[in-house]
Scaffold this motif. Structure first.
Motif, PDB file in Angstrom:
ATOM      1  N   ARG A 273     -29.954 -38.708-129.483  1.00  0.00           N
ATOM      2  CA  ARG A 273     -28.907 -38.983-130.481  1.00  0.00           C
ATOM      3  C   ARG A 273     -29.283 -38.425-131.849  1.00  0.00           C
ATOM      4  N   ASP A 274     -30.584 -38.348-132.156  1.00  0.00           N
ATOM      5  CA  ASP A 274     -31.013 -37.706-133.401  1.00  0.00           C
ATOM      6  C   ASP A 274     -30.495 -36.280-133.493  1.00  0.00           C
ATOM      7  N   LYS A 275     -30.407 -35.587-132.356  1.00  0.00           N
ATOM      8  CA  LYS A 275     -29.940 -34.200-132.332  1.00  0.00           C
ATOM      9  C   LYS A 275     -28.417 -34.112-132.324  1.00  0.00           C
ATOM     10  N   LEU A 276     -27.790 -34.986-131.542  1.00  0.00           N
ATOM     11  CA  LEU A 276     -26.332 -34.934-131.435  1.00  0.00           C
ATOM     12  C   LEU A 276     -25.652 -35.521-132.667  1.00  0.00           C
ATOM     13  N   VAL A 277     -26.181 -36.645-133.159  1.00  0.00           N
ATOM     14  CA  VAL A 277     -25.615 -37.357-134.310  1.00  0.00           C
ATOM     15  C   VAL A 277     -26.760 -37.616-135.286  1.00  0.00           C
ATOM     16  N   PRO A 278     -27.044 -36.683-136.189  1.00  0.00           N
ATOM     17  CA  PRO A 278     -28.214 -36.820-137.061  1.00  0.00           C
ATOM     18  C   PRO A 278     -28.263 -38.105-137.879  1.00  0.00           C
ATOM     19  N   LEU A 279     -27.118 -38.761-138.089  1.00  0.00           N
ATOM     20  CA  LEU A 279     -27.115 -40.036-138.796  1.00  0.00           C
ATOM     21  C   LEU A 279     -27.987 -41.071-138.088  1.00  0.00           C
ATOM     22  N   ASN A 280     -28.236 -40.854-136.796  1.00  0.00           N
ATOM     23  CA  ASN A 280     -29.053 -41.778-136.020  1.00  0.00           C
ATOM     24  C   ASN A 280     -30.473 -41.904-136.572  1.00  0.00           C
ATOM     25  N   LYS A 281     -30.952 -40.870-137.255  1.00  0.00           N
ATOM     26  CA  LYS A 281     -32.291 -40.947-137.844  1.00  0.00           C
ATOM     27  C   LYS A 281     -32.359 -42.031-138.912  1.00  0.00           C
ATOM     28  N   LYS A 282     -31.218 -42.307-139.540  1.00  0.00           N
ATOM     29  CA  LYS A 282     -31.147 -43.332-140.580  1.00  0.00           C
ATOM     30  C   LYS A 282     -30.820 -44.698-140.001  1.00  0.00           C
ATOM     31  N   TYR A 283     -29.909 -44.718-139.028  1.00  0.00           N
ATOM     32  CA  TYR A 283     -29.475 -45.968-138.403  1.00  0.00           C
ATOM     33  C   TYR A 283     -29.590 -45.812-136.889  1.00  0.00           C
ATOM     34  N   PRO A 284     -30.763 -46.070-136.305  1.00  0.00           N
ATOM     35  CA  PRO A 284     -30.980 -45.830-134.873  1.00  0.00           C
ATOM     36  C   PRO A 284     -30.143 -46.756-133.993  1.00  0.00           C
ATOM     37  N   ILE A 285     -30.166 -46.443-132.701  1.00  0.00           N
ATOM     38  CA  ILE A 285     -29.270 -47.100-131.756  1.00  0.00           C
ATOM     39  C   ILE A 285     -29.417 -48.615-131.777  1.00  0.00           C
ATOM     40  N   ALA A 286     -30.633 -49.130-131.747  1.00  0.00           N
ATOM     41  CA  ALA A 286     -30.822 -50.585-131.705  1.00  0.00           C
ATOM     42  C   ALA A 286     -30.208 -51.262-132.922  1.00  0.00           C
ATOM     43  N   GLU A 287     -30.381 -50.679-134.102  1.00  0.00           N
ATOM     44  CA  GLU A 287     -29.816 -51.254-135.325  1.00  0.00           C
ATOM     45  C   GLU A 287     -28.296 -51.195-135.307  1.00  0.00           C
ATOM     46  N   LEU A 288     -27.757 -50.083-134.824  1.00  0.00           N
ATOM     47  CA  LEU A 288     -26.311 -49.926-134.742  1.00  0.00           C
ATOM     48  C   LEU A 288     -25.701 -50.947-133.790  1.00  0.00           C
ATOM     49  N   LEU A 289     -26.295 -51.113-132.612  1.00  0.00           N
ATOM     50  CA  LEU A 289     -25.728 -52.031-131.628  1.00  0.00           C
ATOM     51  C   LEU A 289     -25.870 -53.482-132.063  1.00  0.00           C
ATOM     52  N   GLN A 290     -26.911 -53.814-132.807  1.00  0.00           N
ATOM     53  CA  GLN A 290     -27.024 -55.167-133.330  1.00  0.00           C
ATOM     54  C   GLN A 290     -25.897 -55.460-134.319  1.00  0.00           C
ATOM     55  N   ALA A 291     -25.535 -54.461-135.143  1.00  0.00           N
ATOM     56  CA  ALA A 291     -24.404 -54.633-136.063  1.00  0.00           C
ATOM     57  C   ALA A 291     -23.105 -54.796-135.289  1.00  0.00           C
ATOM     58  N   CYS A 292     -22.985 -54.144-134.151  1.00  0.00           N
ATOM     59  CA  CYS A 292     -21.788 -54.294-133.319  1.00  0.00           C
ATOM     60  C   CYS A 292     -21.712 -55.700-132.712  1.00  0.00           C
ATOM     61  N   ARG A 293     -22.861 -56.258-132.352  1.00  0.00           N
ATOM     62  CA  ARG A 293     -22.878 -57.608-131.768  1.00  0.00           C
ATOM     63  C   ARG A 293     -22.384 -58.658-132.764  1.00  0.00           C
ATOM     64  N   THR A 294     -22.556 -58.392-134.043  1.00  0.00           N
ATOM     65  CA  THR A 294     -22.137 -59.358-135.069  1.00  0.00           C
ATOM     66  C   THR A 294     -20.889 -58.876-135.817  1.00  0.00           C
ATOM     67  N   PHE A 295     -20.202 -57.878-135.289  1.00  0.00           N
ATOM     68  CA  PHE A 295     -19.027 -57.330-135.967  1.00  0.00           C
ATOM     69  C   PHE A 295     -17.937 -58.398-136.065  1.00  0.00           C
ATOM     70  N   PRO A 296     -17.428 -58.683-137.274  1.00  0.00           N
ATOM     71  CA  PRO A 296     -16.418 -59.735-137.438  1.00  0.00           C
ATOM     72  C   PRO A 296     -15.164 -59.467-136.601  1.00  0.00           C
ATOM     73  N   GLY A 297     -14.764 -60.481-135.840  1.00  0.00           N
ATOM     74  CA  GLY A 297     -13.534 -60.383-135.075  1.00  0.00           C
ATOM     75  C   GLY A 297     -13.671 -59.788-133.699  1.00  0.00           C
ATOM     76  N   ALA A 298     -14.839 -59.261-133.359  1.00  0.00           N
ATOM     77  CA  ALA A 298     -15.007 -58.666-132.033  1.00  0.00           C
ATOM     78  C   ALA A 298     -14.894 -59.742-130.958  1.00  0.00           C
ATOM     79  N   SER A 299     -14.109 -59.460-129.923  1.00  0.00           N
ATOM     80  CA  SER A 299     -13.904 -60.405-128.823  1.00  0.00           C
ATOM     81  C   SER A 299     -13.360 -59.620-127.644  1.00  0.00           C
ATOM     82  N   ASN A 300     -13.155 -60.309-126.533  1.00  0.00           N
ATOM     83  CA  ASN A 300     -12.586 -59.612-125.373  1.00  0.00           C
ATOM     84  C   ASN A 300     -11.177 -59.114-125.662  1.00  0.00           C
TER      85      ASN A 300
END
Length: 404
Positions: A273-300
């Protein structure tokens, strides 16, 4: 003795050119209130007058103040002296064989911090995708892009500037005019618009040029205008903001806009992902997905969409499909699999169809919706990842032709 001297008179300075009237098409309620106050509307009347202008601009699609028949004629005249309802100019239109439409829109020069224009009229692209039961408009949030994702054509164009909320909204106003989606307008006769529902444009996706969360305030204000029930009146569940993963802005997006979230993921390992989406170097996958887990309003009922472009031999193996399922565990999600849309000079190829189907089956059998996005508008470079200013392409071709 009287002496005299002659002093050369300084010629008067030429009058400064009058700045052109400002358009109110795409303005916020606060901006409309300021405009009304500037032409002498008493404070006690402003709220009512804003409501009138709002409905005329966003519900009726008014192009002049003269058509606003429930607004007093003297006020219409004062507004017309100081403001317009002009839209940015449509520089080019392309229509795909599948009905997809792409507009090249030329913006007015934007003032810099000294009030002088800082560009000569930048250009953006927006795309309309009709289906039988909906019409989706893909809007841009920046002129160019700063992310340089290696699979994305737009990422090869340097960032010029952010779009204002007004310029974002203008894309919808222009599109609705072009396809006859305002009252009293005639739709195109090509029979390629949605056949179900009352609105030709029912969905908005911030998936055009730019990273929306690097222009957060203007995107936030634009979503508020898009979803205002007295005007354009789009459901927030039909407005999707796509981001490559600007983690610090995700919570604000969820709590302040109520818009749906899409994440451009495209890889399950940080090194890729660092190569495909260089922003990943700043916000790696684990950090991004943790923010998704706490995203306001997310539900089924309000699932987060994860976009995954299928690149042949790069990210399309069964092992990567299983890892994707593992990574998304606990997140209310659906996965959009996107066949790579080629563009001139692209370093990738699209995965073979059997490979895409196998990947999709693994994700689906794990309990996630995994639709494969049908490529639309490929023949006019309007598909996902293909957007780039037509002018930039023409200039590049001219440089190649002039090279020895």
């Amino acid at each position: 003795m009287i002496t005299s001297s002659l002093v050369a008179e300084t010629p008067p300075s030429p009058p400064s050119p009058r700045s052109p009237p400002r358009s109110l098409a795409g303005a916020t309620r606060a901006e409309l209130a300021g405009a009304l106050a500037s032409v002498g509307v008493p404070e006690r009347e402003i709220r009512m007058r804003v409501a009138q202008l709002w409905r005329w601009i966003y519900f009726q699609g008014a192009t002049s103040f003269d058509s606003m028949l429930n607004v007093a004629k003297p006020l219409r005249a004062r507004l017309a002296e100081s403001f317009t309802l002009d839209r940015p100019k449509v520089a080019a239109v392309q229509v795909s064989s599948d009905g997809t439409r792409k507009w090249l829109i030329r913006l007015d020069p934007a003032p810099n911090d000294k009030g002088a224009p800082d560009d000569k009229g930048a250009e953006i692209e927006c795309v309309y995708i009709p289906e039988s039961d909906r019409g989706t408009l893909c809007v841009s949030s920046q002129v160019g892009c700063t992310l340089t994702c290696s699979f994305c054509h737009t990422g090869t164009q340097k960032l010029v500037r952010n779009l204002s909320a007004q310029e974002i909204i203008s894309q919808l106003i222009i599109a609705r005019e072009q396809i006859g989606d305002f009252p009293g307008l005639t739709p195109p006769a090509d029979g390629l618009l949605p056949t179900e529902g009352s609105r030709a444009i029912s969905n908005i996706v911030f998936m055009g040029m730019g990273e929306p969360l690097y222009n957060y305030e203007n995107v936030r204000d634009a979503v508020a205008i898009l979803s205002d029930g007295d005007g354009l009146s789009l459901s927030k569940r039909r407005i999707t903001v796509s981001t490559a993963g600007v983690v610090p802005r995700l919570a604000e997006l969820g709590s302040e806009t109520g818009a749906m979230l899409a994440i451009s993921l495209h890889a399950v390992r940080d090194d890729l992902r660092d190569k495909l989406v260089p922003l990943n170097k700043k916000y790696p996958i684990a950090e991004l997905l943790q923010a998704c887990r706490t995203f306001p309003g997310a539900s089924n009922a309000r699932r987060i969409t994860f976009e995954y472009v299928m690149l042949k031999g790069i990210n399309d193996s069964p092992a990567e499909a299983r890892e994707l399922v593992r990574l998304l565990k606990g997140i209310p999600a659906k996965i959009n699999l996107i066949p790579f849309n080629p563009w001139p000079g692209a370093p990738y190829e699209c995965s073979d169809w059997p490979t895409i189907e196998k990947f999709s089956d693994i994700v689906f059998n794990a309990g996630y919706a995994s639709p494969v996005r049908t490529p639309r508008g490929r023949d006019i470079l309007a598909a996902c990842g293909q957007l780039k200013s037509e002018t930039e392409k023409l200039r590049a071709r001219a440089r190649l032709a002039a090279a020895p």
